[in-house]
Design an enzyme around this catalytic site. Structure first.
Site, PDB file in Angstrom:
ATOM      1  N   LYS A 174      12.928 -11.030   4.457  1.00  0.00           N
ATOM      2  CA  LYS A 174      12.641 -10.012   3.775  1.00  0.00           C
ATOM      3  C   LYS A 174      11.669  -9.577   4.479  1.00  0.00           C
ATOM      4  CE  LYS A 174       9.750 -11.107   0.389  1.00  0.00           C
ATOM      5  NZ  LYS A 174       8.656 -10.484   0.243  1.00  0.00           N
ATOM      6  N   ASN A 175      10.179 -10.245   4.856  1.00  0.00           N
ATOM      7  CA  ASN A 175       9.149  -9.714   5.543  1.00  0.00           C
ATOM      8  C   ASN A 175       9.315  -8.817   6.417  1.00  0.00           C
ATOM      9  OD1 ASN A 175       7.553  -9.982   2.590  1.00  0.00           O
ATOM     10  ND2 ASN A 175       7.500 -12.264   4.028  1.00  0.00           N
TER      11      ASN A 175
ATOM     12  N   ARG B 274       3.281  -4.602  -2.571  1.00  0.00           N
ATOM     13  CA  ARG B 274       2.174  -3.563  -2.534  1.00  0.00           C
ATOM     14  C   ARG B 274       3.377  -3.503  -0.424  1.00  0.00           C
ATOM     15  NH1 ARG B 274      -1.612  -4.904  -1.952  1.00  0.00           N
ATOM     16  NH2 ARG B 274      -1.759  -5.699  -0.145  1.00  0.00           N
TER      17      ARG B 274
ATOM     18  N   CYS C  33      -2.646  -7.786  -6.530  1.00  0.00           N
ATOM     19  CA  CYS C  33      -1.838  -8.531  -7.864  1.00  0.00           C
ATOM     20  C   CYS C  33      -1.284 -10.399  -7.664  1.00  0.00           C
ATOM     21  CB  CYS C  33       0.228  -8.404  -6.264  1.00  0.00           C
ATOM     22  SG  CYS C  33       0.024  -9.968  -4.925  1.00  0.00           S
TER      23      CYS C  33
ATOM     24  N   ARG D 276      -5.490  -8.441  -2.542  1.00  0.00           N
ATOM     25  CA  ARG D 276      -5.028  -8.384  -1.468  1.00  0.00           C
ATOM     26  C   ARG D 276      -5.829  -6.561  -0.767  1.00  0.00           C
ATOM     27  NH1 ARG D 276       1.064 -10.201  -2.195  1.00  0.00           N
ATOM     28  NH2 ARG D 276       1.035  -9.875   0.385  1.00  0.00           N
ATOM     29  N   PRO D 277      -6.660  -6.007  -0.490  1.00  0.00           N
ATOM     30  CA  PRO D 277      -6.720  -4.864  -0.420  1.00  0.00           C
ATOM     31  C   PRO D 277      -6.440  -4.436   1.295  1.00  0.00           C
ATOM     32  CG  PRO D 277      -8.461  -6.424   0.320  1.00  0.00           C
ATOM     33  CD  PRO D 277      -7.897  -6.697  -0.439  1.00  0.00           C
ATOM     34  N   VAL D 278      -6.340  -3.284   1.621  1.00  0.00           N
ATOM     35  CA  VAL D 278      -5.499  -2.831   2.826  1.00  0.00           C
ATOM     36  C   VAL D 278      -6.598  -1.977   3.688  1.00  0.00           C
ATOM     37  CG1 VAL D 278      -3.581  -2.761   1.480  1.00  0.00           C
ATOM     38  CG2 VAL D 278      -5.409  -0.694   1.285  1.00  0.00           C
ATOM     39  N   ASP D 279      -7.945  -2.925   3.229  1.00  0.00           N
ATOM     40  CA  ASP D 279      -9.379  -2.088   4.216  1.00  0.00           C
ATOM     41  C   ASP D 279      -9.243  -2.022   6.430  1.00  0.00           C
ATOM     42  OD1 ASP D 279      -9.324  -5.048   4.049  1.00  0.00           O
ATOM     43  OD2 ASP D 279     -11.587  -4.646   3.979  1.00  0.00           O
ATOM     44  N   LEU D 280      -8.465  -3.125   6.109  1.00  0.00           N
ATOM     45  CA  LEU D 280      -7.628  -3.399   7.769  1.00  0.00           C
ATOM     46  C   LEU D 280      -7.042  -2.002   8.415  1.00  0.00           C
ATOM     47  CD1 LEU D 280      -9.245  -5.980   7.359  1.00  0.00           C
ATOM     48  CD2 LEU D 280      -8.323  -6.821   8.524  1.00  0.00           C
TER      49      LEU D 280
ATOM     50  N   ASP E 154       3.369 -18.998   2.930  1.00  0.00           N
ATOM     51  CA  ASP E 154       4.593 -18.312   1.552  1.00  0.00           C
ATOM     52  C   ASP E 154       4.992 -19.753   1.822  1.00  0.00           C
ATOM     53  OD1 ASP E 154       4.988 -14.996   3.295  1.00  0.00           O
ATOM     54  OD2 ASP E 154       3.617 -15.907   1.865  1.00  0.00           O
TER      55      ASP E 154
ATOM     56  N   ILE F 106      -5.834 -18.221   3.394  1.00  0.00           N
ATOM     57  CA  ILE F 106      -5.241 -16.798   3.440  1.00  0.00           C
ATOM     58  C   ILE F 106      -5.895 -15.851   2.236  1.00  0.00           C
ATOM     59  CG2 ILE F 106      -3.249 -15.493   3.863  1.00  0.00           C
ATOM     60  CD1 ILE F 106      -4.120 -17.110   6.384  1.00  0.00           C
TER      61      ILE F 106
ATOM     62  N   ARG G 267      13.427 -11.073  -6.645  1.00  0.00           N
ATOM     63  CA  ARG G 267      12.424  -9.932  -5.142  1.00  0.00           C
ATOM     64  C   ARG G 267      12.755 -10.910  -3.390  1.00  0.00           C
ATOM     65  NH1 ARG G 267       6.969  -8.782  -6.081  1.00  0.00           N
ATOM     66  NH2 ARG G 267       6.879  -7.708  -3.904  1.00  0.00           N
TER      67      ARG G 267
END
Ligand code: EPZ
Length: 423
Positions: free
Chosen positions: A22-23, A94, A118, A123-127, A309, A331, A401
């Protein structure tokens, strides 16, 4: 909403086929935005997240056809007619943020809704954003969207040093860098097999990449990418999840397509717990003799460490182990939501911040439980396979999912499991 009913106690025997990751698929699909040529992905998993990514790419004007019952995805971004990824789709998943880098790299512009948090964390996306800014992008965050613009001559190669490992930020930066002008060096890059798979696919499309799978990835930008056909790598998280099925019930199961190199740290922990993992010509065989598994300690880390995971699923096994195990989740900040549900099944778990201490019990007891997120839901299924009596897991849409036909795959190995369609 559907429920899954399980009557536990049957040792599992048989084979379980492992699907494509999936990922990996969720980052390979947005790569279509980097080219106007066709991209074909084989060994694609049939999951609701893939359908969500299909919907998102379609909303931008890309074509995604699911062939061969969904196992082959034929993608084309020849006719993109909007560069705005709307909140109503992005909020569902996401990974939608992964259209940002490719759109910006090819079209010089992109408007992507911020994904929001979530269940397992903010789960920011700053990076992701810092990496694209380092390549010259101008980012304007307003009304819940990131409005990104590349310099007139396109993104520029840059040295990007990630303060900590981020799978998604590495993927966004890697894809963007393939069309940047000049050389990009990603330092402290994620080393996950899904990153290696993405790099191998991009290379088939004409990208010039070195170092994937190591902490430093170097990309020489090119002016355009072509099409490719690429098989999605085996799903190491589905593999690890199903390796735990014979481990928790006893019995012996062969995981078809399983590769030990994808789950080395996880397999070492299973070995320490007294579960045997052997390579076969067609995959991996996992067996557990009689007697309980032994307690082991777990710390989640970026690849090649123990995968976050698989933490929830491992906790289910350790709930039945002889002795006390300590699981440290490094994590995500809130990834023990399966613990209260396992406690309802008689597990003994103490959670303090990012650490869970599990004291094994001889037998869990079936109970009605609630899925909260993708991996927590499958840990409840695993617990139900070993528990005494019936377990009913509700809100199984979380499960769909990331797991194709879980009741069929486990049922084929003797589990007493059925999906009850909600009225
Ligand atoms: C990917 O998420 C996976 N999802 C996750 O799998 C997986 O748990 C995670 O990597 C870690 O391996 C997909 O690939 C679609 P990160 P991602 O960026 O990329 C923080 C599943 O169950 N962070 O490596 O979002 C972040 O909050 C899912 O299949 C920032 O602070 O993970 C987290 O605490 C769940 N800022 C940590 O870093 C950022 O800009 C690692 O996140 C990015 C991340």
């Amino acid at each position: 909403m559907d429920q899954i009913h399980i009557t536990g106690g049957t040792p599992l025997t048989g084979t379980i086929p492992i699907a494509g990751a999936k990922n990996a698929c969720l980052t390979l699909m947005p790569a279509t935005l980097l080219t106007d040529q066709p991209l074909t992905l084989t060994n694609a998993p049939r999951l609701s997240d893939i359908r969500t990514m299909t919907q998102l790419l379609g909303s931008l004007g890309a074509e995604v056809s699911a062939l061969n019952e969904g196992r082959v995805l034929a993608l084309s971004s020849h006719d993109i007619d909007t560069l705005r990824a709307d909140y109503d789709i992005v909020r569902k998943m996401r990974a939608s943020i992964l259209v940002l880098g490719p759109m910006l790299a090819r079209f010089g512009q992109a408007e992507v809704s911020l994904p929001g948090g979530c269940a397992i964390g903010a789960r920011p996306v700053d990076l992701h954003l810092r990496a694209l800014e380092a390549m010259g992008a101008t980012l304007d965050l307003r009304d819940g969207y990131v409005h990104a613009t590349a310099p007139a001559g396109g993104l520029r190669g840059a040295v990007v040093e990630f303060p900590f490992v981020s799978v998604g930020a590495t993927e966004n930066a890697l894809m963007a860098a393939t069309l940047a002008v000049g050389t990009t060096v990603l330092k402290n890059a994620a080393r996950e097999p899904e990153i290696v798979d993405l790099a191998q696919c991009l290379r088939k499309m004409g990208a010039r990449i070195e170092g994937e799978g190591t902490p430093t990835i170097t990309i020489e930008g090119v002016t355009a990418l072509g099409g490719a056909t690429h098989p999605v790598v085996t799903d190491r998280i589905e593999l690890g999840t199903y390796m735990l099925a014979p481990a928790i019930t006893g019995g012996s199961v062969e995981l078809l397509g399983g590769r030990l190199d994808l789950v080395a740290a996880f397999a070492e922990k299973l070995d320490a717990a007294g579960v045997s993992v052997e390579e076969t010509p067609t995959g991996l065989r996992v067996s557990r003799k009689n007697g309980r598994v032994r307690a082991v300690d777990v710390v989640t880390e970026p690849f090649p460490g123990f995968p976050t995971d698989l933490q929830a699923q491992m906790m289910a096994l350790l709930c039945t182990a002889e002795g006390t195990s300590v699981l440290e989740e490094r994590i995500f900040e809130n990834r023990f939501m399966h613990a209260p549900e396992l406690i309802r099944m008689g597990a003994r778990i103490d959670v303090h911040g990012g650490t869970a201490t599990v004291t094994g019990v001889p037998r869990l007891k079936g109970a009605p439980v609630m899925a909260t997120d993708l991996r927590a839901s499958v840990s409840l299924i695993l617990a139900g396979l070993a528990a005494e009596g019936e377990t009913v897991v509700s809100r199984v849409y979380h499960l769909d999912r990331g797991y194709e036909r879980v009741e069929e795959k486990l049922g084929n190995c003797g589990a007493k499991i059925e999906r009850v369609r909600a009225a």
